[in-house]
Design a protein around this motif. Sequence first.
Motif, PDB file in Angstrom:
ATOM      1  N   VAL A 142       0.189   3.966   5.569  1.00 59.31           N
ATOM      2  CA  VAL A 142      -1.116   4.016   4.898  1.00 59.31           C
ATOM      3  C   VAL A 142      -0.892   4.184   3.399  1.00 59.31           C
ATOM      4  N   VAL A 143      -1.510   3.332   2.618  1.00 59.88           N
ATOM      5  CA  VAL A 143      -1.484   3.478   1.157  1.00 59.88           C
ATOM      6  C   VAL A 143      -2.816   4.087   0.750  1.00 59.88           C
ATOM      7  N   GLY A 144      -2.763   5.303   0.220  1.00 57.74           N
ATOM      8  CA  GLY A 144      -3.981   6.046  -0.076  1.00 57.74           C
ATOM      9  C   GLY A 144      -4.794   5.444  -1.207  1.00 57.74           C
ATOM     10  N   ALA A 145      -6.060   5.823  -1.242  1.00 61.02           N
ATOM     11  CA  ALA A 145      -6.999   5.285  -2.226  1.00 61.02           C
ATOM     12  C   ALA A 145      -6.504   5.482  -3.653  1.00 61.02           C
ATOM     13  N   ARG A 146      -6.772   4.459  -4.486  1.00 59.46           N
ATOM     14  CA  ARG A 146      -6.503   4.472  -5.928  1.00 59.46           C
ATOM     15  C   ARG A 146      -5.013   4.508  -6.264  1.00 59.46           C
ATOM     16  N   SER A 147      -4.161   4.230  -5.284  1.00 56.89           N
ATOM     17  CA  SER A 147      -2.713   4.201  -5.540  1.00 56.89           C
ATOM     18  C   SER A 147      -2.306   2.863  -6.139  1.00 56.89           C
ATOM     19  N   ILE A 148      -1.155   2.849  -6.800  1.00 59.10           N
ATOM     20  CA  ILE A 148      -0.594   1.633  -7.395  1.00 59.10           C
ATOM     21  C   ILE A 148       0.816   1.451  -6.851  1.00 59.10           C
ATOM     22  N   ILE A 149       1.069   0.284  -6.261  1.00 59.77           N
ATOM     23  CA  ILE A 149       2.395  -0.048  -5.744  1.00 59.77           C
ATOM     24  C   ILE A 149       3.006  -1.077  -6.678  1.00 59.77           C
ATOM     25  N   GLY A 150       4.134  -0.739  -7.282  1.00 63.79           N
ATOM     26  CA  GLY A 150       4.748  -1.609  -8.278  1.00 63.79           C
ATOM     27  C   GLY A 150       5.408  -2.841  -7.687  1.00 63.79           C
ATOM     28  N   GLY A 151       5.781  -3.766  -8.545  1.00 63.62           N
ATOM     29  CA  GLY A 151       6.419  -5.002  -8.123  1.00 63.62           C
ATOM     30  C   GLY A 151       7.759  -4.764  -7.453  1.00 63.62           C
ATOM     31  N   ASN A 152       8.046  -5.547  -6.405  1.00 63.50           N
ATOM     32  CA  ASN A 152       9.318  -5.529  -5.670  1.00 63.50           C
ATOM     33  C   ASN A 152       9.563  -4.249  -4.882  1.00 63.50           C
ATOM     34  N   VAL A 153       8.575  -3.397  -4.748  1.00 59.44           N
ATOM     35  CA  VAL A 153       8.749  -2.178  -3.951  1.00 59.44           C
ATOM     36  C   VAL A 153       8.814  -2.539  -2.475  1.00 59.44           C
ATOM     37  N   TRP A 154       9.690  -1.850  -1.732  1.00 53.79           N
ATOM     38  CA  TRP A 154       9.804  -1.994  -0.282  1.00 53.79           C
ATOM     39  C   TRP A 154       9.338  -0.673   0.329  1.00 53.79           C
ATOM     40  N   LEU A 155       8.231  -0.691   1.074  1.00 53.62           N
ATOM     41  CA  LEU A 155       7.593   0.544   1.509  1.00 53.62           C
ATOM     42  C   LEU A 155       7.369   0.513   3.014  1.00 53.62           C
ATOM     43  N   THR A 156       7.886   1.528   3.720  1.00 49.57           N
ATOM     44  CA  THR A 156       7.681   1.643   5.172  1.00 49.57           C
ATOM     45  C   THR A 156       7.162   3.014   5.568  1.00 49.57           C
ATOM     46  N   GLU A 157       6.687   3.781   4.595  1.00 52.65           N
ATOM     47  CA  GLU A 157       6.117   5.097   4.886  1.00 52.65           C
ATOM     48  C   GLU A 157       4.846   5.279   4.071  1.00 52.65           C
TER      49      GLU A 157
ATOM     50  N   VAL B  52       1.744   6.630   1.709  1.00 52.66           N
ATOM     51  CA  VAL B  52       1.632   7.097   0.336  1.00 52.66           C
ATOM     52  C   VAL B  52       0.262   7.746   0.189  1.00 52.66           C
ATOM     53  N   GLY B  53       0.215   8.926  -0.391  1.00 54.87           N
ATOM     54  CA  GLY B  53      -1.050   9.628  -0.543  1.00 54.87           C
ATOM     55  C   GLY B  53      -1.939   8.995  -1.601  1.00 54.87           C
ATOM     56  N   PRO B  54      -3.185   9.452  -1.690  1.00 54.89           N
ATOM     57  CA  PRO B  54      -4.107   8.935  -2.714  1.00 54.89           C
ATOM     58  C   PRO B  54      -3.592   9.212  -4.121  1.00 54.89           C
ATOM     59  N   ASP B  55      -3.990   8.344  -5.059  1.00 53.18           N
ATOM     60  CA  ASP B  55      -3.686   8.517  -6.487  1.00 53.18           C
ATOM     61  C   ASP B  55      -2.184   8.614  -6.762  1.00 53.18           C
ATOM     62  N   THR B  56      -1.409   7.798  -6.066  1.00 52.44           N
ATOM     63  CA  THR B  56       0.049   7.821  -6.202  1.00 52.44           C
ATOM     64  C   THR B  56       0.529   6.510  -6.819  1.00 52.44           C
ATOM     65  N   ARG B  57       1.531   6.606  -7.697  1.00 50.99           N
ATOM     66  CA  ARG B  57       2.171   5.410  -8.261  1.00 50.99           C
ATOM     67  C   ARG B  57       3.574   5.319  -7.666  1.00 50.99           C
ATOM     68  N   VAL B  58       3.892   4.182  -7.078  1.00 49.54           N
ATOM     69  CA  VAL B  58       5.214   3.959  -6.494  1.00 49.54           C
ATOM     70  C   VAL B  58       5.869   2.822  -7.267  1.00 49.54           C
ATOM     71  N   MET B  59       6.972   3.139  -7.973  1.00 50.60           N
ATOM     72  CA  MET B  59       7.636   2.145  -8.818  1.00 50.60           C
ATOM     73  C   MET B  59       9.136   2.160  -8.540  1.00 50.60           C
ATOM     74  N   LEU B  60       9.780   1.025  -8.709  1.00 52.03           N
ATOM     75  CA  LEU B  60      11.236   1.001  -8.684  1.00 52.03           C
ATOM     76  C   LEU B  60      11.770   1.584  -9.987  1.00 52.03           C
TER      77      LEU B  60
END
Length: 334
Positions: free
Chosen positions: A293-308, A310-318
Motif C-alpha cells: 500500500v502506498v499511503g496518501a500524498r506519498s511520492i515514489i521516485g524514478g526507478n524505485v523498486w518497492l515491495t513493501e 509506505v505510509g502517508p506523506d512519505t517520499r521514497v527515492m533512490l
Amino acid sequence: MSGFIQQDVDVMRKKDVLAGSCKTETISANRVRNPIPDAVHALAKGFKSGRWASHIEPVPIPSKHAVIDLIEQAQRILFPGFFACDILRPENLEYHLGQQISLFYENLARQISSAIRHDCFRHNQACSLCNERSYELAAAMIDSLPEIRSKLESDIEATLTGDPAAANSDEVIFSYPGLFATIVYRLAHRLHEFEVPLIPRIMSEHAYHRTAIDINPEATIGSHFFIDHGSGVVIGATTSIGDRVRIYQGVTLGALSLPKDAGERLRNVKRHPTIEDDVIIYANATILGGETVVGARSIIGGNVWLTESVGPDTRVMLEQPKLVYIGPKPGGRG
C-alpha cells in the motif's frame, strides 16, 4: 515500309520468346511438390482434437474490428465535435447524440450477445435469453455514459493541472495517449462490472497496442487520474488507485512472482498494489504485491523498486548514484 515490317517481325519474335518462357515456367511448376494438402490435414487434425485453441463453434464470437468501432463510436458520443466531420451547434447537438447513441446501442448489444453466447458454449452452459440480456446490458452501459463522461472531464482537468506542456483541453483530447488509454479503460471497466465477457479485454488490448499503456479493465481507478507520457505503464488486474493520482512512463503496478499453479488458485486474490489518494509515481518505478500500500500524498521516485507498504506523506527515492567519467569531464579539461 521495310522499317515497319522489321518492327513487326521483332514484336512477333518477342511474343514467341515470352510464350516459350511461360510454357517452360508452367512445366516447371507442375513438377514442384504441393505442400497444401498435408498442411491442411495436419492443422485440421490439431484443431479438431481440441489440443489447439480455435473457434470451431456453431455460435458467433465478438468481432475485434467491431469492438474497435465501438470505441470510436463512444469517442464521438463522449467528445462531440472532436472525432467526426460534422459541424455541431447547440441546435443539432441532441440530434447528433441521439443518432450516435442509437448506433452505439445496437452495435454494442450485438457484440455483447456474441460474447455471452460464446461464453455459454465454452462453459457448456444452457444459453437462455441471450439477446434480451445483451440489450439490458447495453442499456445499462448507455445509462452509465454521463457518469463516465464526468470522470473523464476530471481526468482532463488533472492533465491540465499536472502538465505545463498541455496547452488546452482540445490538445489533450486529440493527442494525449494517456487520456485515450483512460477513456478505453473507463468504458472497459464498466463493461467488466456488468460481467460482460471478452469485450473489455479486447478493448484494453487495442488501447495497449495504440499507446503502449496496459491497463487491465478489472483495476479500479478513481477520479482525476493522469498518466504523463505513458509508454510502458502497466496496471494489473487487482490494482486499486485512489483519486488525483499521477503516474509517469514506465511505471509498473504489478504482482510478485507467482508459482506455476497460481493461474486458477490465485485468480480472485488481490495480487497488485493499492495506491491511495494524491500519490505521484515517477518514471520507471516498480511497485509489486497485493499487500503493498502506498499511503496518501506519498511520492515514489524514478526507478524505485518497492515491495513493501509506505505510509502517508512519505517520499521514497533512490540514493543519488555516483557518475563515473571516462575521458574529459563535461565543462572541464580532464
